[in-house]
Design a protein around this motif. Structure first.
Motif, short mmCIF file in Angstrom:
data_model
loop_
_atom_site.label_atom_id
_atom_site.label_comp_id
_atom_site.label_asym_id
_atom_site.label_seq_id
_atom_site.Cartn_x
_atom_site.Cartn_y
_atom_site.Cartn_z
N GLN A 208 0.84 -1.16 0.07
CA GLN A 208 0.21 -0.16 0.15
C GLN A 208 0.76 1.28 -0.10
O GLN A 208 0.50 2.10 -0.59
N GLN A 211 2.20 1.75 -3.42
CA GLN A 211 1.13 2.38 -4.35
C GLN A 211 1.05 3.83 -4.46
O GLN A 211 1.01 4.55 -5.42
N GLU A 337 -6.10 -4.06 -4.81
CA GLU A 337 -5.19 -3.22 -4.44
C GLU A 337 -5.91 -1.85 -3.95
O GLU A 337 -5.27 -0.74 -4.13
N VAL A 339 -6.75 1.39 -2.96
CA VAL A 339 -6.09 2.31 -1.96
C VAL A 339 -6.68 2.71 -0.57
O VAL A 339 -6.00 3.02 0.30
N GLY A 341 -8.24 0.41 1.06
CA GLY A 341 -8.11 -0.86 1.74
C GLY A 341 -9.49 -1.50 1.65
O GLY A 341 -9.80 -2.40 2.38
N ASP A 344 -9.33 -5.42 1.09
CA ASP A 344 -8.55 -6.45 1.93
C ASP A 344 -9.45 -7.44 2.50
O ASP A 344 -9.19 -8.50 2.52
#
Length: 375
Positions: A208, A211, A337, A339, A341, A344
Motif C-alpha cells: 500500500q 502504491q 489493491e 488504496v 483498503g 482487504d
C-alpha cells in the motif's frame, strides 16, 4: 472533446479496437515468474503465416491503425519480419514487446530501417540482481545488449517496459535514468495476477505504501512516462488524476488475439469466461469484435456494485477486472489493491477458498522442469 466525454463514448465500444494485443506465439526463451500468458512452449495450433496475414487484412478493413505484438517472444517466429512488414504495408503500425534475445546488430539495423515500428524492451529491475530474479539469469544483460544494438543502429526512441513490483518500486528513478541514457521512453505498467503471476502476485505486488509512492512519482513524471492507463485505480488517492482515460477498456477499446486465434476481452484475463470467439470461425475477427455476446455485455453500462457507496468510485472506476477475477474477488467489488483498503476483506475471504475452486488461467505453456542427467 473532454477526456470525460471521450471516456464515456469509449465505454460503449468502438467500431474497431484502439489497442489490439496480438500474441504471436507462446514460445519463449525465458520463463518469467509473472508472465501473463504462462509462455514457454509453442502451441502446435498456432495461426499460420497465411492465417495471420488474413487477420491483418481484416484489421486494415476495420481501419485499425496499430497493433501490439507480443508473446511469448514474438521474434521466435520465423515469419516475424514477414508479418511485421505485411502489417506496415497494410497501413497498420506495429509495437512489439521483446526480451531482446534475438536483436543482434543486423536485426537492429533492419528494424531501424522500417517505418511505423516501435519496440518495447522488457526489464523488471534496474540492475541484474533485481531483474534476473524475475526474468531469469542473464536476462538483464541480454536486454541491455539489445538496447546497445538499437542505439548503435539509430533506431530512435524505443521503449523500456517495466512491470511495477514490490522489489523494483524503489528503483523508479533508476529506471528513468536508464531510459534517459538511451534516449528511450519509460513504460511502467501494473502487475496483474494473470498467467504465472496468479501464483506469484502475493509476493510481487507493491505494498500500500508503494502504491502511494507510484502515484506521486507518476504525477511528477507522468508527462514523460507511459502507463497504458493501467494505474487508474490509484486515482482514488487524491484530487489530481493520472494522465489517461480512467476506464477499463476490455471488449470496448482493447482485446487480445492469442497464438491460436482465440479472442479475449483483455490481455490479462485469458480464461474461458472472457473468451469471445476465434478468428478462424466464420466472420473472423470482425464478427467477434462487432457481434460477440461477451463484448456486447461489456459495452453495457456497468453497475458500481459494492463500490457504489464509496466517494472515490468516479475516480477509480472500481479498479481492474483482471486483478479482481484472478484473486477471487467479485467483478462488481473493490480492486484487490484498493488504496482505501476496501479490497482487504475480499482478499481475506478469498484466501480461505480452496485453491482448486479459484479461477486459473485457461492454459499453461510453462516448460517442464528439467530433470538433471544422471551422473
Amino acid at each position: 472533446m473532454s477526456v470525460e466525454t471521450l471516456a464515456t463514448q469509449m465505454k460503449a465500444g468502438l467500431d474497431a479496437p484502439i489497442c489490439l494485443t496480438w500474441e504471436l506465439t507462446y514460445a519463449c526463451n525465458l520463463q518469467c515468474v509473472h508472465c501473463l500468458s504462462s509462455s514457454g512452449q509453442r502451441d502446435p495450433r498456432e495461426l499460420t503465416t497465411a492465417e495471420a496475414m488474413a487477420v491483418l487484412d481484416e484489421l486494415k478493413a476495420l481501419q485499425v491503425f496499430y497493433i501490439n505484438i507480443g508473446g511469448g517472444e514474438p521474434m521466435v517466429r520465423r515469419d516475424f519480419f514477414d508479418l511485421v512488414e505485411y502489417s506496415v504495408g497494410n497501413g497498420i503500425g506495429v509495437k512489439f514487446s521483446t526480451n531482446g534475445a534475438f536483436i543482434d546488430a543486423e536485426k537492429a539495423r533492419r528494424l531501424a530501417a522500417m517505418d511505423y515500428v516501435d519496440i518495447q524492451l522488457s526489464v523488471d529491475g534496474a540492475d541484474a540482481a533485481t531483474n534476473d530474479a524475475v526474468r531469469g539469469e542473464g536476462s538483464f544483460a541480454t536486454a541491455t545488449r539489445a538496447m546497445d544494438h538499437l542505439a548503435e543502429a539509430g533506431f530512435g526512441p524505443f521503449k523500456i517496459s517495466v512491470v511495477a513490483t514490490r522489489q523494483n518500486v524503489p528503483q523508479l528513478d533508476a529506471f528513468k535514468a536508464l531510459a534517459d541514457r538511451y534516449g528511450a521512453q519509460l513504460r511502467l505498467t501494473r502487475l496483474r495476477p494473470s498467467g504465472r503471476a496468479v501464483d506469484t502476485w502475493d509476493q510481487l505486488h507493491p505494498t500500500q505504501a508503494q502504491q502511494r509512492e507510484i502515484y506521486h512519482w507518476l504525477l511528477a513524471h507522468g508527462d514523460n512516462v507511459l502507463t497504458g492507463d493501467s494505474f487508474f485505480h490509484l486515482n482514488a488517492l487524491g484530487d489530481e488524476a493520472l494522465p489517461g482515460l480512467n476506464l477499463c477498456g476490455a471488449g470496448r477499446v482493447v482485446c487480445l488475439i492469442d497464438p491460436v486465434g482465440d479472442v479475449y476481452a483483455c490481455p490479462f484475463v485469458i480464461h474461458d469466461e472472457f473468451l469471445a470467439g476465434n478468428v478462424r470461425n466464420p466472420g473472423g475477427f470482425t464478427e467477434v469484435w462487432k457481434r460477440s455476446d461477451l463484448f456486447r455485455s461489456l459495452r453495457e453500462p456497468q453497475s458500481a456494485g459494492a463500490c457504489a457507496s464509496c466517494g472515490s468510485f468516479d475516480a477509480c472506476q472500481g479498479g481492474c477486472m483482471a486483478a479482481k477475477f484472478f484473486t477471487g474477488l467479485p467483478l462488481d467489488g473493490p480492486d484487490p489493491e484498493c488504496v482505501s483498503g476496501h479490497g482487504d476483506a475480499g482478499l481475506a475471504a478469498a484466501a480461505a477458498v480452496p485453491v482448486t475452486l479459484k479461477p486459473r488461467p485457461a492454459q499453461d505453456h510453462t516448460k517442464p522442469a528439467r530433470t538433471p542427467a544422471p551422473v
